[in-house]
Design a protein around this motif. Structure first.
Motif, short mmCIF file in Angstrom:
data_model
loop_
_atom_site.label_atom_id
_atom_site.label_comp_id
_atom_site.label_asym_id
_atom_site.label_seq_id
_atom_site.Cartn_x
_atom_site.Cartn_y
_atom_site.Cartn_z
N UNK A 105 5.34 12.09 -1.87
CA UNK A 105 5.17 10.66 -1.63
C UNK A 105 5.64 10.27 -0.24
N UNK A 106 5.09 9.17 0.25
CA UNK A 106 5.59 8.56 1.46
C UNK A 106 6.74 7.66 1.03
N UNK A 107 7.89 7.78 1.69
CA UNK A 107 9.10 7.09 1.25
C UNK A 107 8.96 5.57 1.16
N UNK A 162 0.85 -1.19 0.00
CA UNK A 162 0.00 0.00 0.00
C UNK A 162 0.88 1.24 0.00
N UNK A 163 0.67 2.10 -0.99
CA UNK A 163 1.42 3.34 -1.09
C UNK A 163 0.45 4.50 -1.30
N UNK A 164 0.98 5.72 -1.12
CA UNK A 164 0.17 6.91 -1.34
C UNK A 164 1.06 8.07 -1.74
N UNK A 165 0.44 9.08 -2.32
CA UNK A 165 1.12 10.36 -2.53
C UNK A 165 0.06 11.45 -2.56
N UNK A 166 0.52 12.71 -2.38
CA UNK A 166 -0.39 13.85 -2.31
C UNK A 166 0.10 14.91 -3.29
N UNK A 167 -0.81 15.36 -4.15
CA UNK A 167 -0.53 16.47 -5.06
C UNK A 167 -1.41 17.64 -4.69
N UNK A 194 -3.12 4.79 -3.26
CA UNK A 194 -4.25 5.70 -2.99
C UNK A 194 -3.72 7.13 -2.99
N UNK A 195 -3.77 7.81 -4.15
CA UNK A 195 -3.32 9.20 -4.22
C UNK A 195 -4.40 10.17 -3.74
N UNK A 196 -3.96 11.32 -3.29
CA UNK A 196 -4.87 12.40 -2.90
C UNK A 196 -4.52 13.62 -3.72
N UNK A 197 -5.50 14.15 -4.44
CA UNK A 197 -5.35 15.42 -5.16
C UNK A 197 -6.06 16.46 -4.32
N UNK A 257 4.50 18.52 -0.02
CA UNK A 257 5.52 18.05 0.92
C UNK A 257 5.10 18.38 2.34
N UNK A 258 5.29 17.43 3.25
CA UNK A 258 5.03 17.69 4.66
C UNK A 258 3.62 17.38 5.13
N UNK A 259 2.87 16.57 4.38
CA UNK A 259 1.54 16.17 4.83
C UNK A 259 1.68 14.92 5.69
N UNK A 260 1.19 15.00 6.92
CA UNK A 260 1.20 13.83 7.81
C UNK A 260 0.08 12.89 7.40
N UNK A 261 0.42 11.61 7.31
CA UNK A 261 -0.51 10.57 6.86
C UNK A 261 -0.53 9.46 7.91
#
Length: 116
Positions: free
Chosen positions: A47-49, A5-10, A101-104, A19-23
């Motif tokens: 992205x989460x590393x 399971x991975x994620x990223x935020x745009x 699961x990306x977040x825009x 950058x810097x969004x706590x998940x």
């Protein structure tokens, strides 16, 4: 891509990565109670590393990702965000698959989808 399971935020309002969004990742039981499994902060690429769940940790069930977007916007000294925390609840039903699961995001709204 291997299972996990991975994620990223745009940040669509800034046209780039957030950058810097706590998940936080939580597992939701049948009673609706949440157990925290992992937490991370997005990097310069949004992205989460590391995967929030590795292939070995995957199990079927209902999960929730919580994105702390209010703190992210306050940290930018940007316009105030209408949103504070964005919860995304989803189901993992095949542990052999990869879930992304990306977040825009913008200060007034968001969208998400199952990515690849």
């Amino acid at each position: 891509m291997s299972a996990g399971l991975t994620t990223h935020v745009l940040d669509t309002s800034r046209e780039g990565p957030a950058e810097g969004v706590d998940v936080t990742l939580e597992l939701i039981d049948d009673a609706g109670d949440a157990t925290m499994l992992a937490d991370a902060t997005t990097n310069a690429d949004g992205r989460v590393d590391d995967p929030l769940l590795s292939a070995d940790e995957m199990e079927t069930g209902t999960y929730r990702l919580r994105f702390e977007v209010g703190a992210y916007y306050r940290g930018l000294d940007a316009e105030p965000s209408f949103l504070e925390t964005v919860p995304v609840r989803f189901v993992i039903d095949d542990v052999e698959e990869h879930y992304h699961v990306p977040l825009l995001l913008s200060p007034g709204g968001y969208t998400t989808y199952r990515g690849s």
